[in-house]
Design a protein around this motif. Structure first.
Motif, PDB file in Angstrom:
ATOM      1  N   THR A   1     -18.111 -39.391  -3.802  1.00 21.28           N
ATOM      2  CA  THR A   1     -17.100 -38.362  -3.597  1.00 21.28           C
ATOM      3  C   THR A   1     -16.626 -38.439  -2.155  1.00 21.28           C
ATOM      4  O   THR A   1     -17.427 -38.564  -1.227  1.00 21.28           O
ATOM      5  CB  THR A   1     -17.662 -36.958  -3.879  1.00 21.28           C
ATOM      6  OG1 THR A   1     -18.795 -36.745  -3.053  1.00 21.28           O
ATOM      7  CG2 THR A   1     -18.057 -36.804  -5.325  1.00 21.28           C
TER       8      THR A   1
ATOM      9  N   CYS B   1     -12.146 -33.941   0.959  1.00 22.25           N
ATOM     10  CA  CYS B   1     -10.931 -33.321   0.439  1.00 22.25           C
ATOM     11  C   CYS B   1      -9.763 -33.693   1.353  1.00 22.25           C
ATOM     12  O   CYS B   1      -9.860 -33.556   2.573  1.00 22.25           O
ATOM     13  CB  CYS B   1     -11.124 -31.807   0.379  1.00 22.25           C
ATOM     14  SG  CYS B   1      -9.646 -30.893  -0.094  1.00 22.25           S
TER      15      CYS B   1
ATOM     16  N   GLY C   1     -13.361 -27.441   4.349  1.00 23.75           N
ATOM     17  CA  GLY C   1     -13.544 -26.376   3.362  1.00 23.75           C
ATOM     18  C   GLY C   1     -12.564 -25.239   3.525  1.00 23.75           C
ATOM     19  O   GLY C   1     -12.507 -24.340   2.696  1.00 23.75           O
TER      20      GLY C   1
ATOM     21  N   CYS D   1     -25.350 -18.228   1.287  1.00 30.77           N
ATOM     22  CA  CYS D   1     -24.911 -19.341   2.136  1.00 30.77           C
ATOM     23  C   CYS D   1     -25.729 -20.614   1.921  1.00 30.77           C
ATOM     24  O   CYS D   1     -25.518 -21.601   2.617  1.00 30.77           O
ATOM     25  CB  CYS D   1     -24.960 -18.934   3.599  1.00 30.77           C
ATOM     26  SG  CYS D   1     -26.625 -18.629   4.222  1.00 30.77           S
ATOM     27  N   GLN D   2     -26.668 -20.613   0.995  1.00 25.20           N
ATOM     28  CA  GLN D   2     -27.545 -21.752   0.703  1.00 25.20           C
ATOM     29  C   GLN D   2     -28.309 -22.230   1.938  1.00 25.20           C
ATOM     30  O   GLN D   2     -28.540 -23.414   2.135  1.00 25.20           O
ATOM     31  CB  GLN D   2     -26.781 -22.927   0.086  1.00 25.20           C
ATOM     32  CG  GLN D   2     -26.398 -22.724  -1.356  1.00 25.20           C
ATOM     33  CD  GLN D   2     -25.180 -21.839  -1.513  1.00 25.20           C
ATOM     34  OE1 GLN D   2     -24.264 -21.898  -0.710  1.00 25.20           O
ATOM     35  NE2 GLN D   2     -25.169 -21.030  -2.538  1.00 25.20           N
TER      36      GLN D   2
ATOM     37  N   LYS E   1     -10.970 -19.969   1.728  1.00 27.24           N
ATOM     38  CA  LYS E   1     -11.443 -21.237   1.178  1.00 27.24           C
ATOM     39  C   LYS E   1     -10.272 -22.099   0.732  1.00 27.24           C
ATOM     40  O   LYS E   1      -9.246 -21.598   0.284  1.00 27.24           O
ATOM     41  CB  LYS E   1     -12.372 -20.995  -0.011  1.00 27.24           C
ATOM     42  CG  LYS E   1     -13.734 -20.513   0.411  1.00 27.24           C
ATOM     43  CD  LYS E   1     -14.665 -20.416  -0.757  1.00 27.24           C
ATOM     44  CE  LYS E   1     -16.021 -19.943  -0.287  1.00 27.24           C
ATOM     45  NZ  LYS E   1     -16.969 -19.823  -1.395  1.00 27.24           N
TER      46      LYS E   1
ATOM     47  N   CYS F   1     -10.537 -27.748  -3.058  1.00 25.53           N
ATOM     48  CA  CYS F   1     -11.969 -28.060  -3.210  1.00 25.53           C
ATOM     49  C   CYS F   1     -12.837 -26.804  -3.275  1.00 25.53           C
ATOM     50  O   CYS F   1     -14.050 -26.907  -3.382  1.00 25.53           O
ATOM     51  CB  CYS F   1     -12.442 -28.937  -2.057  1.00 25.53           C
ATOM     52  SG  CYS F   1     -12.446 -28.124  -0.432  1.00 25.53           S
ATOM     53  N   TYR F   2     -12.228 -25.636  -3.214  1.00 23.62           N
ATOM     54  CA  TYR F   2     -12.922 -24.348  -3.293  1.00 23.62           C
ATOM     55  C   TYR F   2     -13.976 -24.169  -2.207  1.00 23.62           C
ATOM     56  O   TYR F   2     -15.028 -23.603  -2.429  1.00 23.62           O
ATOM     57  CB  TYR F   2     -13.535 -24.143  -4.679  1.00 23.62           C
ATOM     58  CG  TYR F   2     -12.545 -24.267  -5.789  1.00 23.62           C
ATOM     59  CD1 TYR F   2     -11.594 -23.272  -6.007  1.00 23.62           C
ATOM     60  CD2 TYR F   2     -12.508 -25.378  -6.591  1.00 23.62           C
ATOM     61  CE1 TYR F   2     -10.642 -23.389  -7.026  1.00 23.62           C
ATOM     62  CE2 TYR F   2     -11.577 -25.511  -7.610  1.00 23.62           C
ATOM     63  CZ  TYR F   2     -10.650 -24.519  -7.814  1.00 23.62           C
ATOM     64  OH  TYR F   2      -9.706 -24.649  -8.799  1.00 23.62           O
TER      65      TYR F   2
ATOM     66  N   LYS G   1     -15.818 -26.492  -0.680  1.00 27.78           N
ATOM     67  CA  LYS G   1     -16.912 -27.463  -0.659  1.00 27.78           C
ATOM     68  C   LYS G   1     -16.652 -28.612   0.323  1.00 27.78           C
ATOM     69  O   LYS G   1     -17.582 -29.221   0.821  1.00 27.78           O
ATOM     70  CB  LYS G   1     -17.146 -28.036  -2.055  1.00 27.78           C
ATOM     71  CG  LYS G   1     -17.672 -27.003  -3.021  1.00 27.78           C
ATOM     72  CD  LYS G   1     -17.870 -27.601  -4.380  1.00 27.78           C
ATOM     73  CE  LYS G   1     -18.304 -26.538  -5.355  1.00 27.78           C
ATOM     74  NZ  LYS G   1     -18.265 -27.010  -6.732  1.00 27.78           N
TER      75      LYS G   1
ATOM     76  N   THR H   1     -15.351 -31.494  -0.431  1.00 33.50           N
ATOM     77  CA  THR H   1     -15.328 -32.818  -1.076  1.00 33.50           C
ATOM     78  C   THR H   1     -14.391 -32.802  -2.275  1.00 33.50           C
ATOM     79  O   THR H   1     -14.095 -31.789  -2.832  1.00 33.50           O
ATOM     80  CB  THR H   1     -16.710 -33.224  -1.578  1.00 33.50           C
ATOM     81  OG1 THR H   1     -17.228 -32.230  -2.431  1.00 33.50           O
ATOM     82  CG2 THR H   1     -17.644 -33.467  -0.426  1.00 33.50           C
TER      83      THR H   1
END
Length: 83
Positions: free
Chosen positions: A12, A15, A22, A62-63, A74, A78-79, A81, A83
């Motif tokens: 991938t 973006c 992002g 936020c992971q 956003k 790519c929302y 992300k 990528t």
């Protein structure tokens, strides 16, 4: 062994709209409101009468990064992300 095999890989890329950021807004990244920028949250679990266990876990919002991009900022392609 000297054996040669061909394999197919799928990568991938970044973006092309936001160039991997992002977001289109440079100042959009902000501190996560759920973990206050720490990247982890403390979950409380009651074990018995008067006994509480504190369990640290990765922030689901936020992971674990401690920061995030608000929904309104956003990238639409790519929302958020990248990528």
């Amino acid at each position: 062994n000297g054996k040669t095999k061909k394999i197919a890989l799928r990568r991938t890329g970044l973006c092309d709209e936001c160039e991997g950021a992002g977001t289109l807004n440079e100042n959009a990244e902000m501190t996560c409101s759920q973990c206050k920028g720490r990247g982890q949250v403390i979950r409380m679990r009651q074990l018995g009468r008067g006994m509480i266990q504190q369990i640290p876990s990765v922030c689901p919002s936020c992971q674990g990064s401690g920061s995030g991009i608000p929904e309104k900022d956003k990238c639409k392609k790519c929302y958020g992300k990248g990528t």
